[in-house]
Design a protein around this motif. Structure first.
Motif, PDB file in Angstrom:
ATOM      1  N   ASP A 153       0.833  -1.204   0.000  1.00 53.99           N
ATOM      2  CA  ASP A 153       0.000   0.000   0.000  1.00 53.99           C
ATOM      3  C   ASP A 153       0.871   1.260   0.000  1.00 53.99           C
ATOM      4  O   ASP A 153       0.589   2.221  -0.719  1.00 53.99           O
TER       5      ASP A 153
ATOM      6  N   LYS B 290       3.917   1.590  -1.115  1.00 54.76           N
ATOM      7  CA  LYS B 290       4.569   1.742  -2.426  1.00 54.76           C
ATOM      8  C   LYS B 290       3.586   2.307  -3.455  1.00 54.76           C
ATOM      9  O   LYS B 290       3.959   3.113  -4.291  1.00 54.76           O
ATOM     10  N   ARG B 291       2.353   1.846  -3.381  1.00 53.79           N
ATOM     11  CA  ARG B 291       1.333   2.360  -4.291  1.00 53.79           C
ATOM     12  C   ARG B 291       1.144   3.864  -4.148  1.00 53.79           C
ATOM     13  O   ARG B 291       0.910   4.566  -5.110  1.00 53.79           O
ATOM     14  N   HIS B 292       1.216   4.326  -2.907  1.00 50.40           N
ATOM     15  CA  HIS B 292       1.001   5.732  -2.623  1.00 50.40           C
ATOM     16  C   HIS B 292       2.312   6.502  -2.497  1.00 50.40           C
ATOM     17  O   HIS B 292       2.330   7.608  -1.952  1.00 50.40           O
ATOM     18  N   LYS B 293       3.415   5.886  -2.951  1.00 52.86           N
ATOM     19  CA  LYS B 293       4.749   6.531  -3.003  1.00 52.86           C
ATOM     20  C   LYS B 293       5.247   6.974  -1.625  1.00 52.86           C
ATOM     21  O   LYS B 293       5.898   7.988  -1.487  1.00 52.86           O
ATOM     22  N   ARG B 294       4.937   6.208  -0.582  1.00 54.91           N
ATOM     23  CA  ARG B 294       5.425   6.513   0.759  1.00 54.91           C
ATOM     24  C   ARG B 294       6.558   5.598   1.173  1.00 54.91           C
ATOM     25  O   ARG B 294       7.105   5.743   2.248  1.00 54.91           O
ATOM     26  N   TYR B 295       6.888   4.616   0.352  1.00 53.55           N
ATOM     27  CA  TYR B 295       7.917   3.622   0.709  1.00 53.55           C
ATOM     28  C   TYR B 295       8.939   3.598  -0.418  1.00 53.55           C
ATOM     29  O   TYR B 295       8.573   3.532  -1.592  1.00 53.55           O
ATOM     30  N   PRO B 296      10.234   3.624  -0.085  1.00 51.99           N
ATOM     31  CA  PRO B 296      11.245   3.638  -1.158  1.00 51.99           C
ATOM     32  C   PRO B 296      11.262   2.313  -1.923  1.00 51.99           C
ATOM     33  O   PRO B 296      11.202   1.259  -1.328  1.00 51.99           O
ATOM     34  N   ASP B 297      11.330   2.413  -3.240  1.00 52.98           N
ATOM     35  CA  ASP B 297      11.481   1.215  -4.058  1.00 52.98           C
ATOM     36  C   ASP B 297      12.883   0.689  -3.926  1.00 52.98           C
ATOM     37  O   ASP B 297      13.824   1.449  -3.707  1.00 52.98           O
TER      38      ASP B 297
END
Length: 138
Positions: free
Chosen positions: A128, A130-137
């Motif tokens: 979730d 990553k989907r919302h760009k809150r977690y580093p890839d």
């Protein structure tokens, strides 16, 4: 003709033993009657490898041999801390995680999940984020 693996093993043995080209070819001639490793057959390759082992060559197993040890599971407290941090980052209350527990596992509260379920809930929160760009890839 021998396999690529055996040919590679012979060249690794040559390098590991520190043989000069002349010494290497002398061993091939003496043990198998050939002047090049490419001329070896399945019949005489064993003699060459046996001679290299006698001289001190120690073959190492392939890195892919065997299974890797499983990663030790994260401690329950660390997983709960991670879930709490992800909820805070997203601005969501613990009730949100409890709702995910009900939806995913039919368990009323996050506190009641077993270790495997808790790990899977954390993974769902990572997806979730990553989907919302809150977690580093990675």
């Amino acid at each position: 003709m021998i396999s690529k693996g055996k040919l590679a093993q012979i060249h690794i043995a040559k390098a590991q033993l520190g043989l000069s080209d002349d010494e290497y070819r002398a061993i091939l001639a003496r043990t198998a009657g050939v002047s090049s490793a490419k001329q070896l057959t399945n019949r005489n390759v064993g003699n060459v490898l046996h001679e290299f082992r006698r001289l001190g060559f120690v073959p190492k197993p392939a890195k892919k041999a065997g299974r890797k040890a499983p990663r030790p599971p994260r401690s329950r407290a660390r997983v709960m801390d991670k879930i709490e941090a992800m909820l805070a980052e997203a601005g969501r209350p613990w009730g949100y995680a409890d709702g995910m527990a009900r939806h995913m596992f039919q368990v009323e509260r996050v506190d009641w999940l077993d270790d495997d379920q808790l790990q899977r809930l954390m993974q769902a929160l990572i997806i979730d984020a990553k989907r919302h760009k809150r977690y580093p890839d990675e």
